[in-house]
Design an enzyme around this catalytic site. Sequence first.
Site, mmCIF file in Angstrom:
data_model
loop_
_atom_site.group_PDB
_atom_site.id
_atom_site.type_symbol
_atom_site.label_atom_id
_atom_site.label_comp_id
_atom_site.label_asym_id
_atom_site.label_seq_id
_atom_site.Cartn_x
_atom_site.Cartn_y
_atom_site.Cartn_z
ATOM 1 N N CYS A 1 1.452 -12.611 -2.854
ATOM 2 C CA CYS A 1 0.557 -11.793 -2.038
ATOM 3 C C CYS A 1 0.854 -10.144 -1.783
ATOM 4 O O CYS A 1 0.136 -9.385 -1.861
ATOM 5 C CB CYS A 1 0.100 -12.285 -0.579
ATOM 6 S SG CYS A 1 1.745 -12.273 0.279
ATOM 7 N N HIS B 1 3.095 -12.369 5.140
ATOM 8 C CA HIS B 1 1.867 -12.551 4.055
ATOM 9 C C HIS B 1 1.372 -10.896 4.189
ATOM 10 O O HIS B 1 1.596 -10.289 4.923
ATOM 11 C CB HIS B 1 1.050 -13.478 4.628
ATOM 12 C CG HIS B 1 -0.082 -13.843 3.893
ATOM 13 N ND1 HIS B 1 -0.154 -13.838 2.293
ATOM 14 C CD2 HIS B 1 -1.648 -13.491 3.995
ATOM 15 C CE1 HIS B 1 -1.488 -14.199 2.058
ATOM 16 N NE2 HIS B 1 -2.132 -13.967 2.802
#
Length: 366
Positions: free
Chosen positions: A32, A310
């Site tokens: 990510c 994330h």
Amino acid sequence: MGAASSRLEKALGEQFPEGERYFGLENFGNTCYCNSVLQALYFCVPFRDQLLEYYANNKSIGDVDENMLTCLADLFSQISSQKKKTGVIAPKRFIQRLKKENEIFRSYMHQDAHEFLNFLLNELVDILEKENKSARESLPNHSSQKTSNGPINGQLNGSDKELAATWVHKCFQGILTNETRCLRCETVTDRDETFFDLSLDIEQNSSITSCLKNFSSTETLNAEDKFFCDKCCSLQEAQKRMKIKKPPNILVIHLKRFKYIEQLQRYKKLSYRVVFPLELKLLNTVDNSDLEYSLFAVVVHVGSGPNHGHYISLVKSHNHWLFFDDENVEMTDESMVQVFFGSAHEFSGNTDNGYILFYESLAEKS
């Protein structure tokens, strides 16, 4: 994603130009950090246009060695040439090349998006400069050809040398000047250095404007930190400050949200509330002109620490904001940007914080 997906598809048909594409990127195990930065770069239109032009000029050359530049150009070309307006693409070839080029990114552990962005831009510059050098050397009397590629980061020789000629430099590079004034003889010493992004220290309940002011604030050098003045030929008390001598066309701001805490012997994430405006005036420049920039992308770090979490990104395209979370793409509202300013409280459940900001010069757009 059903309702959001249908909303996006409806909007794409009505509100966006025919040629634009909005594709999510598949996650290959904690990638990510890469996907979020790639989305920001894809919607950095001057960068994307140059990369696609590079791809068009080089795709017919069969013996070009694969590298980070060719893999990125190929990925952007894949996205821009899709028949559908939205969907998912797997950046497998790019990720494989990234892992091959840099061992830091080989593991499946959480990586830093800013570190990846720095590596990628410097790698692209390195490749382009080598290609430019080879092209010059293939010309007759190449020894007399003037070289126009300058340093990527670090000190410049001379006051204001011609900026490096690669299109990556033209998009992202600016010049800082470090002014040191001797408090005895008042002589000012200037030292210039180039930058691709500004890393700013942050404080609780602050703004990008105040962070930039702190970045350029005057610091007194005394006691053990005295400055050696060439005119006085001795160590003297001095004042120094950093100012922006040549602002970049694309201003990338990295918020230093990860701080090493000595007592804890580890890094801690600062979820401080730092307001970043949609329109930014750059005040701390050498010529004191108020330069205006417009926010077009935000890379957001989600999580409580540097080693886990994330990354997602928000991008602005044709006056609309979109939310990218790996494979997922959704329309969102402009007010969504404010959600990622940070928390006004030291301990908070909100760990979704703006981490890398991308601003485009309004002078460049006009």
